[in-house]
Motif scaffolding. Structure first.
Motif, short mmCIF file in Angstrom:
data_model
loop_
_atom_site.label_atom_id
_atom_site.label_comp_id
_atom_site.label_asym_id
_atom_site.label_seq_id
_atom_site.Cartn_x
_atom_site.Cartn_y
_atom_site.Cartn_z
N ARG A 34 -5.06 27.24 32.77
CA ARG A 34 -5.13 26.04 31.84
C ARG A 34 -4.92 26.33 30.45
NH1 ARG A 34 -10.25 23.37 34.49
NH2 ARG A 34 -11.17 25.26 33.74
N PHE A 35 -4.71 25.35 29.56
CA PHE A 35 -4.63 25.77 28.24
C PHE A 35 -5.39 24.40 27.63
CE2 PHE A 35 -3.17 25.00 23.91
CZ PHE A 35 -3.11 26.37 23.42
N PHE A 36 -6.22 24.85 26.65
CA PHE A 36 -7.16 23.72 26.03
C PHE A 36 -7.08 23.86 24.53
CE2 PHE A 36 -9.20 23.89 30.20
CZ PHE A 36 -9.51 22.81 30.56
N MET A 37 -6.86 22.77 23.85
CA MET A 37 -6.75 22.81 22.23
C MET A 37 -7.91 21.81 21.61
SD MET A 37 -3.63 22.40 19.71
CE MET A 37 -2.72 24.15 20.18
N THR A 38 -8.46 22.20 20.69
CA THR A 38 -9.49 21.29 20.24
C THR A 38 -8.87 20.19 19.25
OG1 THR A 38 -10.12 22.71 18.23
CG2 THR A 38 -11.43 23.12 20.20
N PHE A 39 -9.32 19.07 19.39
CA PHE A 39 -9.07 18.06 18.37
C PHE A 39 -10.02 17.22 18.06
CE2 PHE A 39 -5.16 18.94 20.97
CZ PHE A 39 -4.02 19.14 20.14
N SER A 40 -10.14 16.74 16.72
CA SER A 40 -11.19 15.75 16.47
C SER A 40 -11.01 14.44 16.70
CB SER A 40 -11.60 15.93 14.83
OG SER A 40 -10.27 15.47 14.16
N GLU A 41 -12.13 13.76 16.74
CA GLU A 41 -11.97 12.10 16.99
C GLU A 41 -10.99 11.44 15.81
OE1 GLU A 41 -13.34 11.27 20.16
OE2 GLU A 41 -12.90 9.79 18.86
N ARG A 42 -11.14 12.19 14.82
CA ARG A 42 -10.26 11.63 13.51
C ARG A 42 -8.57 12.00 13.73
NH1 ARG A 42 -11.82 13.30 7.60
NH2 ARG A 42 -10.81 15.39 8.23
N TYR A 43 -8.62 13.08 14.21
CA TYR A 43 -7.15 13.52 14.59
C TYR A 43 -6.55 12.47 15.62
CZ TYR A 43 -3.14 16.42 15.68
OH TYR A 43 -1.70 16.98 15.76
N LEU A 44 -7.25 12.55 16.65
CA LEU A 44 -6.79 11.60 17.65
C LEU A 44 -6.48 10.18 17.57
CD1 LEU A 44 -8.69 13.62 20.76
CD2 LEU A 44 -6.18 13.70 19.95
N THR A 45 -7.52 9.75 16.66
CA THR A 45 -7.44 8.23 16.41
C THR A 45 -6.21 8.17 15.62
OG1 THR A 45 -9.57 7.99 16.43
CG2 THR A 45 -8.61 6.31 15.19
N HIS A 46 -5.88 8.79 14.31
CA HIS A 46 -4.74 8.78 13.70
C HIS A 46 -3.45 8.88 14.65
CE1 HIS A 46 -7.02 9.04 10.02
NE2 HIS A 46 -6.06 8.84 9.35
N LEU A 47 -3.53 9.83 15.41
CA LEU A 47 -2.29 10.09 16.25
C LEU A 47 -2.03 8.87 17.20
CD1 LEU A 47 -0.38 12.47 16.83
CD2 LEU A 47 -1.82 12.95 18.74
N LYS A 48 -3.20 8.27 17.71
CA LYS A 48 -2.88 7.09 18.65
C LYS A 48 -2.19 6.11 17.82
CE LYS A 48 -3.18 6.08 22.32
NZ LYS A 48 -2.41 6.93 23.28
N VAL A 49 -2.76 5.79 16.57
CA VAL A 49 -2.20 4.41 15.83
C VAL A 49 -0.64 4.86 15.38
CG1 VAL A 49 -2.35 3.32 13.70
CG2 VAL A 49 -4.33 3.84 15.00
N LEU A 50 -0.33 5.98 15.01
CA LEU A 50 1.08 6.60 14.98
C LEU A 50 1.88 6.07 16.11
CD1 LEU A 50 0.38 9.48 12.42
CD2 LEU A 50 1.18 7.55 11.79
N GLU A 51 1.38 6.54 17.09
CA GLU A 51 2.11 6.61 18.47
C GLU A 51 2.42 4.95 18.64
OE1 GLU A 51 -0.01 8.96 21.28
OE2 GLU A 51 1.77 8.87 22.47
N ASN A 52 1.31 4.24 18.54
CA ASN A 52 1.32 2.92 19.04
C ASN A 52 2.20 2.09 18.10
OD1 ASN A 52 -0.71 3.01 21.11
ND2 ASN A 52 -2.23 2.49 19.83
N VAL A 53 2.55 2.51 16.79
CA VAL A 53 3.44 1.94 16.05
C VAL A 53 4.64 2.45 16.27
CG1 VAL A 53 1.54 1.07 14.68
CG2 VAL A 53 2.87 3.05 13.72
N GLY A 54 4.95 3.42 16.79
CA GLY A 54 6.28 4.01 17.04
C GLY A 54 6.74 5.18 16.24
N MET A 55 5.76 5.72 15.43
CA MET A 55 5.94 6.55 14.35
C MET A 55 6.22 8.08 14.68
SD MET A 55 6.72 5.37 11.46
CE MET A 55 6.72 7.11 10.77
N THR A 56 5.80 8.30 16.43
CA THR A 56 6.01 9.68 16.60
C THR A 56 7.26 9.72 17.65
OG1 THR A 56 4.35 9.18 18.56
CG2 THR A 56 3.44 10.03 16.69
N SER A 57 8.04 8.61 17.84
CA SER A 57 9.10 8.48 18.64
C SER A 57 10.22 9.44 18.13
CB SER A 57 9.53 7.39 18.59
OG SER A 57 10.82 7.35 19.36
#
Ligand code: NDP
Length: 399
Positions: free
Chosen positions: A247-270
């Motif tokens: 298995r491979f695990f990487m740390t992410f902060s809440e703040r990083y994941l929240t930003h990423l979720k928003v960017l994903e939801n608005v289509g910016m990570t496509s």
């Protein structure tokens, strides 16, 4: 001893170049070649005064012919590919045509699919064998040192390894609300993809960030970490005989994941191109253009990284656990080579891998992942060149 051609002039290339210059008895000459010549020239300026002779060149590594011309002109002993994963095959083709050894830090990924696998590069095995040249794949930290750690664990601590947990923690703080520590496009493609782990001969797929654990990392403390698919799972599953789970695990902060979720939801990570005012643009590439350049994070980042592997298995008929890891300090890296720890932990192993090939310790014809070589000289060199490792025989385990 010889000369290396470094392709790419980004965060990782900068560390490779600095580290080659700290090792002039092996790297008498280096050439830094990339798409944007001015970045190569800036880097050369920073290396002024070193014993290693530094030159620069412009190359579009998407074009095999351009890389062939450059290799024929410069006549390197090895090509260190620290451009992007999209260039792996064109550069390997050029090495094959000119019979020069090759090394990279990330496996090939077609730009349009966001699916990285070794199959494209492993397909060159016979051709490299016949040409009598060496290709070292994935020689950064993860993949890279994680494979060396695995070969070291198998050689010195286990008769059989049963499980491997690779833990990658970054407790660095760059002060921006959101930025990525290496190329944003590659980084975001990796973390928004489905996760997966290897178990009993199969890969089990998960939703992105579906599996979360909390781990108390030495010198860093407790961090949330998430299971990701990562390229060394594929090679370790083949090269570590008898392994049952990786298995491979990487740390992410809440703040990083929240930003990423928003960017994903608005289509910016496509990565699907869209029409914008008559142009085709790829949202993720546009996002890369507005995010901070990872190379600019160096002077601002404080804190440490801890990357390592926990093994379980048997030795002399007894169950055994073993944890081997490196802790790296962002500010110390910056003081030494002007880069933060993510580029540092990737660039140092790339230089060491090139040194292994150039000094003949890892010179054999074919295409190899790092765990297929003798880990001992590499483990010594990690201690010598800035990535000392530590070990524990009673580590906290990940459930
Ligand atoms: P950067 O984006 O900072 O640098 C990439 C460099 O490659 C840039 O100089 C870029 O030029 C150049 N480049 C891109 N396309 C071409 C091309 N067609 N021809 C010539 N040069 C090109 O990335 P990083 O330095 O952060 O990462 C480098 C590599 O290291 C990546 O493959 C990444 O996946 C890998 N990596 C591996 C890790 C590991 O532990 N194994 C960890 C972190 C990264 P330009 O400036 O013109 O865009």
């Amino acid at each position: 001893m010889g000369r290396a051609l470094i392709i790419g002039a980004g965060g990782v290339a900068s560390v490779v170049a600095h580290k080659c210059c700290q090792n002039p008895q092996v790297f008498e000459e280096i050439c830094i070649a990339s798409r944007t010549l001015s970045k190569c020239e800036d880097l050369k300026e920073k290396l002024k005064g070193s014993k290693t002779k530094v030159s620069v060149a412009q190359v579009d590594a998407d074009k095999t012919e351009e890389v062939i011309d450059l290799i024929e002109n410069y006549k390197p002993d090895i090509v260190i590919n620290v451009a992007l994963p999209y260039q792996d095959l064109t550069i390997m083709e050029a090495c094959l045509a000119t019979k020069v050894d090759y090394l990279d830090t990330a496996n090939y990924e077609p730009i349009e699919t966001a699916k990285f696998e070794y199959k494209w590069q492993w397909a060159y095995k016979e051709l490299f064998e016949k040409a009598g040249i060496t290709a070292v794949l994935g020689c950064g930290f993860d993949p890279g040192v994680t494979g060396i750690f695995s070969a070291h664990a198998l050689k010195h601590h286990f008769d059989e390894i049963h499980t491997i947990d690779i833990l990658d923690a970054n407790a660095g703080d760059h002060g921006y609300p959101f930025a990525t520590n290496f190329n944003p496009e590659i980084n975001i493609r990796e973390v928004t993809a489905n996760g997966s782990y290897y178990e009993n001969g199969n890969f089990v797929e998960t939703e992105p960030m579906e599996i979360k654990r909390v781990y108390n990392f030495p010198e860093i403390g407790e961090k949330d970490m998430y299971l990701l698919h990562h390229e060394e799972l594929e090679s370790l599953a083949l090269n570590i005989p008898g392994v049952k789970r990786i298995r491979f695990f990487m740390t992410f902060s809440e703040r990083y994941l929240t930003h990423l979720k928003v960017l994903e939801n608005v289509g910016m990570t496509s990565i699907e191109p869209i029409d914008y005012e008559g142009h085709k643009i790829v949202p993720l590439q546009f996002l890369k253009a507005v995010l901070p350049d990872p190379a600019s994070l160096g002077p601002r980042t404080k804190g440490k990284t801890n990357i390592g592997c926990i093994y379980t298995g048997t030795k002399d008929g007894k169950e055994k656990k073993y944890y081997v890891y490196n802790v790296c300090d962002h500010e110390e890296c910056y003081r030494e080579v002007g880069s933060q720890a993510i580029s540092y932990t990737t660039g140092v192993p790339a230089m060491i891998g090139a040194m292994m090939v150039m000094t003949g310790k890892w010179k054999k014809p074919g295409v190899f992942n790092v765990e297929e070589f003798d880990p001992d000289p590499f483990m010594d060199a990690l201690n010598q060149y800035g990535l000392p490792w530590q070990e524990s025989f009673e580590p906290e385990m990940v459930d």
